[in-house]
Design a protein around this motif. Structure first.
Motif, PDB file in Angstrom:
ATOM      1  N   THR A   1     -12.345 -12.231 -16.569  1.00  0.00           N
ATOM      2  CA  THR A   1     -12.983 -12.376 -15.261  1.00  0.00           C
ATOM      3  C   THR A   1     -13.215 -11.044 -14.568  1.00  0.00           C
ATOM      4  OG1 THR A   1     -11.960 -14.550 -15.046  1.00  0.00           O
ATOM      5  CG2 THR A   1     -12.783 -13.543 -13.027  1.00  0.00           C
ATOM      6  N   TYR A   2     -12.361 -10.048 -14.825  1.00  0.00           N
ATOM      7  CA  TYR A   2     -12.515  -8.741 -14.165  1.00  0.00           C
ATOM      8  C   TYR A   2     -13.617  -7.889 -14.793  1.00  0.00           C
ATOM      9  CZ  TYR A   2      -9.582  -7.312 -18.123  1.00  0.00           C
ATOM     10  OH  TYR A   2      -9.066  -7.121 -19.388  1.00  0.00           O
ATOM     11  N   ASP A   3     -14.175  -8.318 -15.915  1.00  0.00           N
ATOM     12  CA  ASP A   3     -15.129  -7.508 -16.667  1.00  0.00           C
ATOM     13  C   ASP A   3     -16.445  -7.385 -15.895  1.00  0.00           C
ATOM     14  OD1 ASP A   3     -16.992  -6.541 -18.685  1.00  0.00           O
ATOM     15  OD2 ASP A   3     -15.535  -7.193 -20.190  1.00  0.00           O
ATOM     16  N   GLU A   4     -16.938  -6.165 -15.741  1.00  0.00           N
ATOM     17  CA  GLU A   4     -18.185  -5.966 -14.999  1.00  0.00           C
ATOM     18  C   GLU A   4     -19.406  -6.524 -15.727  1.00  0.00           C
ATOM     19  OE1 GLU A   4     -18.776  -2.054 -13.488  1.00  0.00           O
ATOM     20  OE2 GLU A   4     -16.886  -2.042 -12.378  1.00  0.00           O
ATOM     21  N   ARG A   5     -19.262  -6.917 -16.992  1.00  0.00           N
ATOM     22  CA  ARG A   5     -20.356  -7.599 -17.668  1.00  0.00           C
ATOM     23  C   ARG A   5     -20.659  -8.940 -16.998  1.00  0.00           C
ATOM     24  NH1 ARG A   5     -18.427  -7.503 -23.835  1.00  0.00           N
ATOM     25  NH2 ARG A   5     -16.385  -7.524 -22.771  1.00  0.00           N
ATOM     26  N   LEU A   6     -19.718  -9.468 -16.225  1.00  0.00           N
ATOM     27  CA  LEU A   6     -19.942 -10.717 -15.505  1.00  0.00           C
ATOM     28  C   LEU A   6     -20.556 -10.501 -14.125  1.00  0.00           C
ATOM     29  CD1 LEU A   6     -16.661 -12.615 -16.408  1.00  0.00           C
ATOM     30  CD2 LEU A   6     -18.966 -13.156 -17.206  1.00  0.00           C
ATOM     31  N   PHE A   7     -20.720  -9.259 -13.706  1.00  0.00           N
ATOM     32  CA  PHE A   7     -21.264  -9.014 -12.378  1.00  0.00           C
ATOM     33  C   PHE A   7     -22.649  -9.652 -12.171  1.00  0.00           C
ATOM     34  CE2 PHE A   7     -18.845  -5.398 -10.076  1.00  0.00           C
ATOM     35  CZ  PHE A   7     -17.643  -6.037 -10.342  1.00  0.00           C
ATOM     36  N   PRO A   8     -23.536  -9.659 -13.185  1.00  0.00           N
ATOM     37  CA  PRO A   8     -24.815 -10.354 -12.977  1.00  0.00           C
ATOM     38  C   PRO A   8     -24.651 -11.847 -12.681  1.00  0.00           C
ATOM     39  CG  PRO A   8     -24.983  -8.852 -14.831  1.00  0.00           C
ATOM     40  CD  PRO A   8     -23.533  -8.914 -14.469  1.00  0.00           C
ATOM     41  N   VAL A   9     -23.613 -12.475 -13.256  1.00  0.00           N
ATOM     42  CA  VAL A   9     -23.335 -13.888 -12.967  1.00  0.00           C
ATOM     43  C   VAL A   9     -22.920 -14.054 -11.519  1.00  0.00           C
ATOM     44  CG1 VAL A   9     -21.854 -15.853 -13.511  1.00  0.00           C
ATOM     45  CG2 VAL A   9     -22.718 -14.390 -15.359  1.00  0.00           C
ATOM     46  N   TRP A  10     -21.980 -13.211 -11.069  1.00  0.00           N
ATOM     47  CA  TRP A  10     -21.524 -13.297  -9.676  1.00  0.00           C
ATOM     48  C   TRP A  10     -22.686 -12.974  -8.724  1.00  0.00           C
ATOM     49  CZ3 TRP A  10     -18.193 -15.690 -11.944  1.00  0.00           C
ATOM     50  CH2 TRP A  10     -17.158 -15.191 -12.723  1.00  0.00           C
ATOM     51  N   GLU A  11     -23.523 -12.031  -9.108  1.00  0.00           N
ATOM     52  CA  GLU A  11     -24.675 -11.677  -8.272  1.00  0.00           C
ATOM     53  C   GLU A  11     -25.627 -12.861  -8.133  1.00  0.00           C
ATOM     54  OE1 GLU A  11     -27.909  -8.051  -7.895  1.00  0.00           O
ATOM     55  OE2 GLU A  11     -27.169  -8.588  -9.893  1.00  0.00           O
ATOM     56  N   LYS A  12     -25.867 -13.577  -9.234  1.00  0.00           N
ATOM     57  CA  LYS A  12     -26.764 -14.737  -9.185  1.00  0.00           C
ATOM     58  C   LYS A  12     -26.177 -15.826  -8.284  1.00  0.00           C
ATOM     59  CE  LYS A  12     -30.112 -15.594 -10.609  1.00  0.00           C
ATOM     60  NZ  LYS A  12     -31.464 -15.678  -9.957  1.00  0.00           N
ATOM     61  N   LEU A  13     -24.894 -16.090  -8.394  1.00  0.00           N
ATOM     62  CA  LEU A  13     -24.265 -17.108  -7.560  1.00  0.00           C
ATOM     63  C   LEU A  13     -24.320 -16.727  -6.084  1.00  0.00           C
ATOM     64  CD1 LEU A  13     -21.234 -17.831  -9.878  1.00  0.00           C
ATOM     65  CD2 LEU A  13     -23.094 -19.420  -9.378  1.00  0.00           C
ATOM     66  N   ALA A  14     -24.115 -15.432  -5.798  1.00  0.00           N
ATOM     67  CA  ALA A  14     -24.213 -14.969  -4.414  1.00  0.00           C
ATOM     68  C   ALA A  14     -25.643 -15.097  -3.905  1.00  0.00           C
ATOM     69  CB  ALA A  14     -23.729 -13.527  -4.318  1.00  0.00           C
ATOM     70  N   GLU A  15     -26.592 -14.774  -4.755  1.00  0.00           N
ATOM     71  CA  GLU A  15     -28.009 -14.906  -4.373  1.00  0.00           C
ATOM     72  C   GLU A  15     -28.360 -16.351  -4.050  1.00  0.00           C
ATOM     73  OE1 GLU A  15     -32.155 -15.257  -6.769  1.00  0.00           O
ATOM     74  OE2 GLU A  15     -30.773 -13.726  -7.492  1.00  0.00           O
ATOM     75  N   LEU A  16     -27.882 -17.279  -4.883  1.00  0.00           N
ATOM     76  CA  LEU A  16     -28.158 -18.695  -4.682  1.00  0.00           C
ATOM     77  C   LEU A  16     -27.294 -19.310  -3.590  1.00  0.00           C
ATOM     78  CD1 LEU A  16     -28.397 -19.763  -8.439  1.00  0.00           C
ATOM     79  CD2 LEU A  16     -30.310 -19.557  -6.835  1.00  0.00           C
TER      80      LEU A  16
END
Length: 343
Positions: free
Chosen positions: A157-172
């Motif tokens: 979960t701490y991996d920055e490779r997941l940042f695009p996922v968190w960014e999409k959820l924040a956007e939505l």
């Protein structure tokens, strides 16, 4: 009104989709690859076909509504069973996410006043996950994303490779639902080394605690400060060890990337009261506060503890927050057509 945000769905279209990964419902239990979710209890079916039919009979609209009405539940928010997240299944993990979202959406469309759903996405492939999350939310109407705690085929979960996922959820502007899963599935043919179903019974709570710890320590909430998460099973162990996590985040985790004290991130999290004693539920209420609690029970699962808000000293206003108001706000639910049930 009562909204249960923790319920799972298995539809006919979610079974038997891959020659190896399945998932299959067999006499020994739900089976994914080498892994079967089972106990030492005698089987309740005489054949795999009967076991599948028994499972699916509990998942029909009529069966769900009957149990919902008996328990006074107005709406369920459905998700994929954690044993079938398919983070470990390569490209099939992406295919299965699309299958599950289509199936969940179709089920909910039949009775939208009683059912909504959490999307599924293959977080082992973050780029594909972003595309599927966008489709599930914008096109199919998902209210958020269900994830498996941590370890998405080696991506933590701490991996920055997941940042695009968190960014999409924040956007939505949709939340995450966190539900641990059987990490023993990564053992393949050695899954029997997981004695006593530990990676599910204990491990789910560990995964959920790690999500809380890793999301904060990894800096995701500094990068995406509006990201919200609901952690099932009363937060795993996070709430019960909150003081330890808070103090040692500063004292013993020098590589943690969070820019603020750990407790400052609590408004980013929701929890439920799915623990097994009223005294523990009172403790969760005292630690978390009623503004960050929702109602989740693993509806129709292995146990039923009755009304989780009863007998713990809540006012009627606070009971209503936990039973419906907070979920309506968190998930932006349309409950105009839902039947009203006295609290």
């Amino acid at each position: 009104m009562l909204i249960d945000v923790h319920a799972h769905l298995v539809s006919p279209g979610m079974l038997n989709r891959h020659a190896f990964w399945g998932p299959f419902m067999k006499m020994q239990g739900l089976t994914v690859g080498h892994f079967s979710l089972g106990t030492k209890q005698p089987t309740k079916a005489a054949s795999d076909a009967e076991a599948e039919a028994n499972l699916l009979a509990r998942m029909t609209h009529a069966a769900r509504i009957k149990l919902m009405d008996a328990r006074g539940v107005d709406k369920l928010v459905l998700s994929v069973p954690s044993h079938a997240f398919m983070y470990w299944a390569g490209e099939f993990g992406n295919d299965y996410a699309r299958i599950c979202n289509d199936e969940l959406a179709a089920f909910c469309r039949v009775m939208p006043d009683r059912f909504d759903f959490w999307a599924h996405a293959n977080l082992a492939d973050p780029a594909a996950a972003v595309v599927e999350i966008d489709r599930a939310v914008r096109v199919l109407g998902a209210k958020g994303l269900c994830v498996g705690g941590t370890n998405f085929d080696g991506i933590q979960t701490y991996d920055e490779r997941l940042f695009p996922v968190w960014e999409k959820l924040a956007e939505l502007d949709v939340p995450i639902m966190v539900h641990g899963f059987n990490q023993s599935i990564y053992l393949g043919e050695r899954h029997h080394e997981d004695r006593f179903e530990t990676t599910s019974i204990v491990g789910d709570c560990v995964d959920e605690t790690l999500f809380f710890w890793y999301l904060i320590c990894g800096g995701a909430l500094d990068a995406f400060p509006t990201l919200k998460s609901y952690i099932t099973h009363a937060g795993g162990m996070a709430v019960f060890q909150l003081g330890r996590l808070s103090e040692l985040n500063g004292a013993m985790a020098p590589d943690a990337r969070n820019q603020r004290p750990l407790l400052d991130y609590m408004p980013n999290f929701y929890f439920d009261l799915d623990v097994h004693h009223p005294a523990l539920r009172r403790g969760v209420v005292e630690v978390v506060g009623t503004d960050r609690l929702v109602y989740g029970t693993n509806f129709g699962g292995a146990y039923d503890h009755g009304d989780l808000t009863a007998g713990i000293g809540l006012s009627e206003a606070d009971r209503e927050k936990i039973r419906s108001t907070n979920a309506i706000e968190m998930l932006k639910l349309d409950v105009g057509g839902a039947r009203a049930v006295a609290a």
